[in-house]
Each structure stands twice: as C-alpha cells, then as structure tokens.
Scaffold this active site. Structure first.
Site, PDB file in Angstrom:
ATOM      1  N   THR A  11      -6.570 -23.145 -28.257  1.00  0.00           N
ATOM      2  CA  THR A  11      -5.483 -22.163 -28.352  1.00  0.00           C
ATOM      3  C   THR A  11      -4.129 -22.826 -28.573  1.00  0.00           C
ATOM      4  OG1 THR A  11      -5.352 -22.247 -25.952  1.00  0.00           O
ATOM      5  CG2 THR A  11      -6.597 -20.410 -26.889  1.00  0.00           C
ATOM      6  N   VAL A  14      -2.219 -28.116 -31.737  1.00  0.00           N
ATOM      7  CA  VAL A  14      -3.070 -29.124 -32.377  1.00  0.00           C
ATOM      8  C   VAL A  14      -4.492 -28.575 -32.552  1.00  0.00           C
ATOM      9  CG1 VAL A  14      -4.051 -31.444 -32.155  1.00  0.00           C
ATOM     10  CG2 VAL A  14      -1.662 -31.041 -31.536  1.00  0.00           C
ATOM     11  N   CYS A 130       2.047 -39.041 -32.595  1.00  0.00           N
ATOM     12  CA  CYS A 130       2.355 -38.522 -33.938  1.00  0.00           C
ATOM     13  C   CYS A 130       3.303 -39.431 -34.726  1.00  0.00           C
ATOM     14  CB  CYS A 130       2.933 -37.120 -33.824  1.00  0.00           C
ATOM     15  SG  CYS A 130       3.982 -36.861 -32.400  1.00  0.00           S
ATOM     16  N   GLN A 157      12.230 -36.051 -34.741  1.00  0.00           N
ATOM     17  CA  GLN A 157      10.939 -35.423 -34.421  1.00  0.00           C
ATOM     18  C   GLN A 157      11.077 -33.920 -34.160  1.00  0.00           C
ATOM     19  OE1 GLN A 157       9.692 -39.474 -32.081  1.00  0.00           O
ATOM     20  NE2 GLN A 157       8.397 -37.714 -31.653  1.00  0.00           N
ATOM     21  N   HIS A 243       7.725 -34.504 -38.758  1.00  0.00           N
ATOM     22  CA  HIS A 243       8.529 -35.597 -38.209  1.00  0.00           C
ATOM     23  C   HIS A 243       9.040 -36.468 -39.359  1.00  0.00           C
ATOM     24  CE1 HIS A 243       7.231 -34.448 -34.332  1.00  0.00           C
ATOM     25  NE2 HIS A 243       6.570 -35.523 -33.932  1.00  0.00           N
TER      26      HIS A 243
HETATM   27  N1  LIG Z   1       1.963 -31.613 -31.165  1.00  0.00           N
HETATM   28  C1  LIG Z   1       1.902 -32.845 -31.671  1.00  0.00           C
HETATM   29  O1  LIG Z   1       2.590 -33.211 -32.658  1.00  0.00           O
HETATM   30  C2  LIG Z   1       0.988 -33.842 -31.056  1.00  0.00           C
HETATM   31  C3  LIG Z   1       0.786 -35.029 -31.707  1.00  0.00           C
HETATM   32  C4  LIG Z   1      -0.054 -35.977 -31.148  1.00  0.00           C
HETATM   33  C5  LIG Z   1      -0.660 -35.701 -29.954  1.00  0.00           C
HETATM   34  N2  LIG Z   1      -0.445 -34.518 -29.324  1.00  0.00           N
HETATM   35  C6  LIG Z   1      -1.140 -34.287 -28.050  1.00  0.00           C
HETATM   36  O2  LIG Z   1      -2.119 -33.275 -28.215  1.00  0.00           O
HETATM   37  C7  LIG Z   1      -2.279 -32.561 -26.990  1.00  0.00           C
HETATM   38  C8  LIG Z   1      -2.112 -31.087 -27.224  1.00  0.00           C
HETATM   39  O3  LIG Z   1      -0.830 -30.843 -27.771  1.00  0.00           O
HETATM   40  P1  LIG Z   1      -0.400 -29.399 -28.346  1.00  0.00           P
HETATM   41  O4  LIG Z   1       0.849 -29.643 -29.069  1.00  0.00           O
HETATM   42  O5  LIG Z   1      -1.528 -28.736 -29.050  1.00  0.00           O
HETATM   43  O6  LIG Z   1      -0.134 -28.591 -26.972  1.00  0.00           O
HETATM   44  P2  LIG Z   1      -0.078 -27.019 -26.730  1.00  0.00           P
HETATM   45  O7  LIG Z   1       0.272 -26.278 -27.976  1.00  0.00           O
HETATM   46  O8  LIG Z   1       0.777 -26.822 -25.534  1.00  0.00           O
HETATM   47  O9  LIG Z   1      -1.605 -26.622 -26.355  1.00  0.00           O
HETATM   48  C9  LIG Z   1      -2.239 -27.124 -25.194  1.00  0.00           C
HETATM   49  C10 LIG Z   1      -3.702 -26.724 -25.172  1.00  0.00           C
HETATM   50  O10 LIG Z   1      -4.337 -27.337 -24.055  1.00  0.00           O
HETATM   51  C11 LIG Z   1      -5.000 -26.336 -23.273  1.00  0.00           C
HETATM   52  N3  LIG Z   1      -4.982 -26.732 -21.865  1.00  0.00           N
HETATM   53  C12 LIG Z   1      -3.943 -27.185 -21.151  1.00  0.00           C
HETATM   54  N4  LIG Z   1      -4.338 -27.469 -19.877  1.00  0.00           N
HETATM   55  C13 LIG Z   1      -5.653 -27.185 -19.811  1.00  0.00           C
HETATM   56  C14 LIG Z   1      -6.640 -27.250 -18.782  1.00  0.00           C
HETATM   57  N5  LIG Z   1      -6.344 -27.680 -17.545  1.00  0.00           N
HETATM   58  N6  LIG Z   1      -7.900 -26.891 -19.083  1.00  0.00           N
HETATM   59  C15 LIG Z   1      -8.229 -26.452 -20.294  1.00  0.00           C
HETATM   60  N7  LIG Z   1      -7.333 -26.352 -21.336  1.00  0.00           N
HETATM   61  C16 LIG Z   1      -6.075 -26.726 -21.084  1.00  0.00           C
HETATM   62  C17 LIG Z   1      -4.211 -25.074 -23.534  1.00  0.00           C
HETATM   63  O11 LIG Z   1      -5.000 -23.966 -23.213  1.00  0.00           O
HETATM   64  P3  LIG Z   1      -4.352 -22.581 -22.709  1.00  0.00           P
HETATM   65  O12 LIG Z   1      -3.835 -21.894 -23.951  1.00  0.00           O
HETATM   66  O13 LIG Z   1      -5.507 -21.888 -22.101  1.00  0.00           O
HETATM   67  O14 LIG Z   1      -3.266 -22.933 -21.752  1.00  0.00           O
HETATM   68  C18 LIG Z   1      -3.949 -25.227 -25.034  1.00  0.00           C
HETATM   69  O15 LIG Z   1      -5.101 -24.855 -25.762  1.00  0.00           O
HETATM   70  C19 LIG Z   1      -1.269 -33.192 -26.027  1.00  0.00           C
HETATM   71  O16 LIG Z   1      -1.902 -34.230 -25.313  1.00  0.00           O
HETATM   72  C20 LIG Z   1      -0.229 -33.783 -26.947  1.00  0.00           C
HETATM   73  O17 LIG Z   1       0.468 -34.848 -26.341  1.00  0.00           O
HETATM   74  C21 LIG Z   1       0.347 -33.564 -29.854  1.00  0.00           C
END
Ligand SMILES: NC(=O)c1ccc[n+]([C@@H]2O[C@H](COP(=O)([O-])OP(=O)(O)OC[C@H]3O[C@@H](n4cnc5c(N)ncnc54)[C@H](OP(=O)(O)O)[C@@H]3O)[C@@H](O)[C@H]2O)c1
Length: 340
Positions: A11, A14, A130, A157, A243
């Site tokens: 959801t 990423v 990233c 970024q 970025h």
């Molecule tokens: N965005 C970027 O550019 C980027 C780049 C490299 C790495 N990352 C890494 O990728 C990861 C995700 O980033 P994002 O940007 O996609 O974050 P996000 O949009 O905030 O989404 C977080 C996701 O993790 C789920 N989640 C969080 N806590 C959980 C738990 N305890 N159990 C099960 N599901 C859980 C959430 O589910 P719910 O909807 O149910 O809360 C949601 O699906 C992070 O580690 C981030 O550092 C991101």
C-alpha cells in the site's frame, strides 16, 4: 511455471511502484501476494488488470514463495525479513537495515550484479538508498575508464523519498499557503517544505553529517570501490517525485568531457540528454515513471587536473527503489532459480 512473488508494503509508495513495474516488465509471475499492516487488511491494490486484496503481513506464511520484495521500513523488516528468509523465500529489502551487513549483498544490477551469489549467506539482498542507486549507475562506467579518486555530491531530493506522508505534507502545506489554516504542523519534515529547501535528511551523526549523507558514502564504497573518497550534502526540496544530484568527480587519469559523454551514452541504465541550449537538460518532473538515470550538464572542472561535473536525475521510486529491486529479482531468477 512462473514465480511466486510477495510485495511487502504493497500500500506504500514503493510497493505500489513494484506492482506496476512487475507488470510492465512482464515478470514471470505465477502467484502474487500484496501484504501490508493489519490497518490495510482488504485494501485493494492494482496489478495490471487484476485487483489484489491486501493481506496482513503478520499472519502471512512465506513457505512456497520464491521472492519477497520488502518496502516497509527497518522496524517491520527486522521482524519479518528473517521469517521470510527462514521459509526459503529470498528477501530483497528496500530499508537500510541490512545494507551495511558484510554478509548481505548490496546490489545495483548495472554495477555489481555478480554479487548476487552472496544471496546464500542469509537469503537476503539489500537495495541501496535512492540517492546512491542513481549515482553509482553514473559513476561506475567512468570509474572503469579513469579511476575515481574523489566525489563531491549535492542532492536535491523529492518528498516521495520520505514515503506517502512526505508527499501529503508538501501537498497540504502548499494548499495552506493559498488557503491559510491555523494549525500548521510539520510532522514529516523539520521545517516548512512548501516553497523551501531543507538541508537535513535522516538523523544527525556525531560528526555533523546526516545519516542520509553517511549512507551515500558507505553504500558507494560497498557497491563500487572502498577506495573512492566521497562527501555529500543531502537536501530535501519541494518536488513530489525525482531526485537530482550535482556531482563533481576527480579522477586519477585525465578524462576528456567528450569521451565521458560517449562512455555514459553506452552505459547500461543511462540516458544522456546534454545539449548546450535552453532546456537541453533533464529536470525531475521529466523523469517520473521512467527507468533511466538521466545525465546532463557534463562539463570539465577546470579547477582541478582531472575533474568532471555532471547533473544526474532519476525517479527515486523507480531506479531508487522499486525498479532496482525488481531488477535484482530478475538477476536472481535468471542466474539462480531458472538454473535449478
Ligand atoms: N521512497 C523512496 O524513494 C525510497 C527509496 C529507497 C528506499 N525506500 C525505503 O522503502 C521503504 C518503504 O518506503 P515507502 O516510501 O514506500 O513508504 P510508505 O509510502 O510510507 O509505505 C510504507 C509501507 O509499509 C507498510 N508498513 C509499515 N509498517 C508496517 C508493519 N509494521 N507491518 C506491515 N506493513 C507495514 C505500510 O502499510 P500500511 O499502509 O498498512 O501502513 C505501507 O505499505 C522504506 O524502508 C524506505 O526507506 C524508499
């Protein structure tokens, strides 16, 4: 027979891109599971023309699943990645939790795909930060030709790097500037991000750098060459996706700017758009939804003997996260699973 793939964090920003990219690249999927927290149980997400109902990660059984693409942050990864790995499911993780573990490969397929063999150590592979991912795609072919001594990088970024809440905060603050509201709260960023820039991403380290800056240094050394010296300044800007990086590179050997441009044109994952005219370069808004790392403004740095400056832009949710993770999964399938 295709492969059974679990998207952990389906959801989120990423996870959503992972589903799109698996479909775009026609990944050989047999079964696919969308997982998130219990809060999202039953939430619908799209995979091509199918709709998937999100399942609860906490009760999911990873036995029989080939690959889990994790995008849930370090805390949930710490709890669930070992469970998936123990069940024989390869974890490809987007959080920073395992990136610096010497037993876990940190992979950008255009740069160090051969590191895949290290999957055996823990059944976990890490995806880089990233900002690191797009930078190493640009640095590696130049390093192979002229050996990089030192890199000075400043990043610009986008807020999507801080998850969906980061995007909401920029959106809400921007609206509030035209339509003022009383209770302005900064929850995701430390200062106003709308119409502003913030020279602070992740926590401060003891030496005054931020963890984001430290990550760029440690990850570049692990992926390309520990001898490269690198110093970074990471800045959050009011851009939704994409970025940008201004990169100054000092080499051991002289590298002519035209040769650098030719090397980059031939390199995997790179698109050079570099015309000496108004608009002859790429900006973040133009890279959204693309796979490439775009390079523009390639020019000699005349203040040092062997220096080059360039401008590097990429979709942080794609090359910086979801695309890179899917590319790692493709390497694992092609080199390991399909040979069994
Ligand atoms: N965005 C970027 O550019 C980027 C780049 C490299 C790495 N990352 C890494 O990728 C990861 C995700 O980033 P994002 O940007 O996609 O974050 P996000 O949009 O905030 O989404 C977080 C996701 O993790 C789920 N989640 C969080 N806590 C959980 C738990 N305890 N159990 C099960 N599901 C859980 C959430 O589910 P719910 O909807 O149910 O809360 C949601 O699906 C992070 O580690 C981030 O550092 C991101």
């Amino acid at each position: 027979m295709g492969y059974n793939i679990a998207i952990v964090g389906a959801t989120g920003n990423v996870g959503n891109e992972m589903l799109k990219i698996l479909d775009e690249r026609q990944f050989d999927v047999d079964k696919i599971a969308a997982l998130a927290s219990r809060r999202s149980l039953g939430t619908k997400v799209s995979f091509g023309d199918k709709t998937l109902k999100t399942q609860d990660l906490d009760t999911f059984d990873f036995a029989g699943w080939d690959i889990a693409l994790f995008a849930v942050g370090s805390d949930a990864t710490r709890k669930y990645a070992p469970i998936a790995a123990k069940a024989g499911c390869l974890v490809i993780d987007n959080s920073s939790l395992y990136r610096y573990d010497p037993m876990v490969p940190l992979i950008v397929p255009e740069v160090n795909a051969d590191a895949i063999e290290g999957y055996k150590n823990k059944m976990i592979i890490a995806n880089p930060n990233c900002s690191t991912a797009q930078m190493v795609v640009a640095l590696k072919p130049l390093h192979d030709r002229a050996t990089i001594k030192r890199v000075v990088v400043s990043t610009y970024q986008s807020v999507s790097g801080a998850g969906k809440e980061g995007m909401d905060e920029l959106w809400d603050q921007t609206k509030a500037i035209y339509n003022p509201v009383d209770n302005k709260t900064y929850t995701k960023f430390t200062k106003q991000i709308a119409f502003n820039v913030i020279p602070h991403i992740d926590v401060f380290m003891e030496d005054g750098t931020t963890k984001e800056e430290w990550k760029m240094v440690a990850e570049t050394k692990k992926i390309i060459d520990p001898k490269i010296k690198i110093t970074a300044t990471c800045v959050r800007v009011p851009v939704f996706v994409g970025h940008s990086e201004a990169i100054n590179i000092e080499f051991e050997d002289f590298l002519d700017v035209d040769e650098a441009r030719d090397i980059l044109r031939e390199a995997p994952g790179i698109m050079v758009i570099d015309k000496l005219e108004d608009g002859g370069y790429v900006t973040p808004i133009e890279c959204v939804g693309d796979y490439a790392t775009f390079i523009s403004r390639i020019r000699q740095d005349s203040t040092i003997d062997n220096g080059i400056n360039l401008w590097c832009v990429s979709d942080n949710l794609r090359k910086g996260a979801a695309l890179n993770a899917v590319q790692i999964a493709e390497v694992y399938v092609n080199r390991i699973l399909s040979k069994r």
